[in-house]
Design an enzyme around this catalytic site. Structure first.
Site, mmCIF file in Angstrom:
data_model
loop_
_atom_site.group_PDB
_atom_site.id
_atom_site.type_symbol
_atom_site.label_atom_id
_atom_site.label_comp_id
_atom_site.label_asym_id
_atom_site.label_seq_id
_atom_site.Cartn_x
_atom_site.Cartn_y
_atom_site.Cartn_z
ATOM 1 N N SER A 50 0.867 -1.264 -0.073
ATOM 2 C CA SER A 50 -0.008 0.045 0.158
ATOM 3 C C SER A 50 0.801 1.392 -0.061
ATOM 4 O O SER A 50 0.616 2.342 -0.637
ATOM 5 C CB SER A 50 -0.928 -0.110 1.339
ATOM 6 O OG SER A 50 -0.203 -0.231 2.325
ATOM 7 N N ASP A 83 6.796 -4.273 6.877
ATOM 8 C CA ASP A 83 5.690 -4.817 7.750
ATOM 9 C C ASP A 83 6.084 -4.387 9.132
ATOM 10 O O ASP A 83 5.600 -4.104 9.946
ATOM 11 C CB ASP A 83 5.122 -6.251 7.851
ATOM 12 C CG ASP A 83 4.874 -6.432 6.359
ATOM 13 O OD1 ASP A 83 3.756 -5.886 5.922
ATOM 14 O OD2 ASP A 83 5.284 -7.401 5.903
ATOM 15 N N GLY A 103 2.460 -8.974 1.970
ATOM 16 C CA GLY A 103 1.756 -8.979 0.450
ATOM 17 C C GLY A 103 2.312 -10.324 -0.376
ATOM 18 O O GLY A 103 2.004 -10.475 -1.531
ATOM 19 N N GLU A 110 11.152 -9.202 -3.959
ATOM 20 C CA GLU A 110 11.787 -8.086 -3.274
ATOM 21 C C GLU A 110 12.927 -8.310 -2.836
ATOM 22 O O GLU A 110 13.914 -7.267 -2.821
ATOM 23 C CB GLU A 110 10.664 -7.938 -2.079
ATOM 24 C CG GLU A 110 9.246 -7.290 -2.523
ATOM 25 C CD GLU A 110 8.257 -7.272 -1.202
ATOM 26 O OE1 GLU A 110 7.196 -6.785 -1.528
ATOM 27 O OE2 GLU A 110 8.644 -7.758 -0.222
#
Length: 215
Positions: free
Chosen positions: A28, A82, A95, A101
């Site tokens: 997000s 996170d 996610g 990543e």
């Protein structure tokens, strides 16, 4: 917190230089970064994306998406987290994009992590630690992690990663030595990637606020 995420993302744009291929994470907060990147897309060559979700958003803005195999090493990677501790070690993977990543972070000279203040913690582990596993090894890895750490693994049922694998979330951890735990979990057969970013931690952390705080 959405405003804090937006402010962190806007600050990260200051690190984008002309002619760059920018590594882009998932989540997000990164969505705000992609939206901001669209305003200066004429200045960059394109982006390397860590997930199908981010690829779709980049293409929606008309930003060229380049394969990492064709881009070479990157100057800049921007992603969220996170959890983040005082040493810039991270938990990522909420996610389910942790493997890609981590690959892009490894390929990048500079890793900028953008977060809102709620993600800052004194000790990692309040957020369940994601571990990407080969499907046939899921139960075996869960048992081994439980025995090794005392944590409680749960299968994130119904979630399949972009690589076709599954996610275990490890609850009830207090991660006082993130590098050691990352190394030990990576050695378990069937583990694809651990959502600890300690060996390749963030170089810069931007905490959204008025004004954003750069760590």
């Amino acid at each position: 917190m959405s405003e804090a995420k937006r402010l962190a993302a806007e600050k990260a744009i200051e690190y984008v230089e002309d002619g760059m291929i920018v590594g882009v994470g998932t989540g997000s907060t990164v969505a705000y970064f992609i939206d901001a990147l669209a305003r200066i897309q004429h200045r960059i060559k394109g982006a390397v994306s860590s997930s199908e979700q981010s690829t779709a958003r980049l293409k929606q803005h008309g930003i060229e998406v380049i394969e990492l195999n064709h881009s070479g090493n990157l100057s800049l990677y921007v992603d969220g987290a996170d959890e983040c501790d005082a040493n810039k070690c991270l938990i990522k993977g909420g996610g389910a994009a942790l493997t890609r990543e981590k690959i892009i972070a490894e390929a990048s000279e500079r890793f900028i992590c953008i977060i809102d203040p709620s993600k800052q913690v004194p000790v990692l582990g309040r957020f369940p630690l994601p571990v990407e596993v080969i499907p046939m090894a899921r139960s075996l890895v869960a048992r081994q992690i439980r025995d090794m750490t005392g944590g409680q693994p749960t299968w994130r049922e119904g979630v399949v990663t972009d690589n076709g694998n599954q996610i275990l979330d490890i609850h009830n951890l207090q991660i006082t030595d993130p590098e050691k735990l990352e190394r030990e979990l990576n050695q378990l057969p069937g583990v694809v990637c651990v959502g600890l970013f300690a060996r390749r931690r963030a170089d810069v952390v931007i905490v959204g606020g008025e004004p954003p705080v750069v760590l």
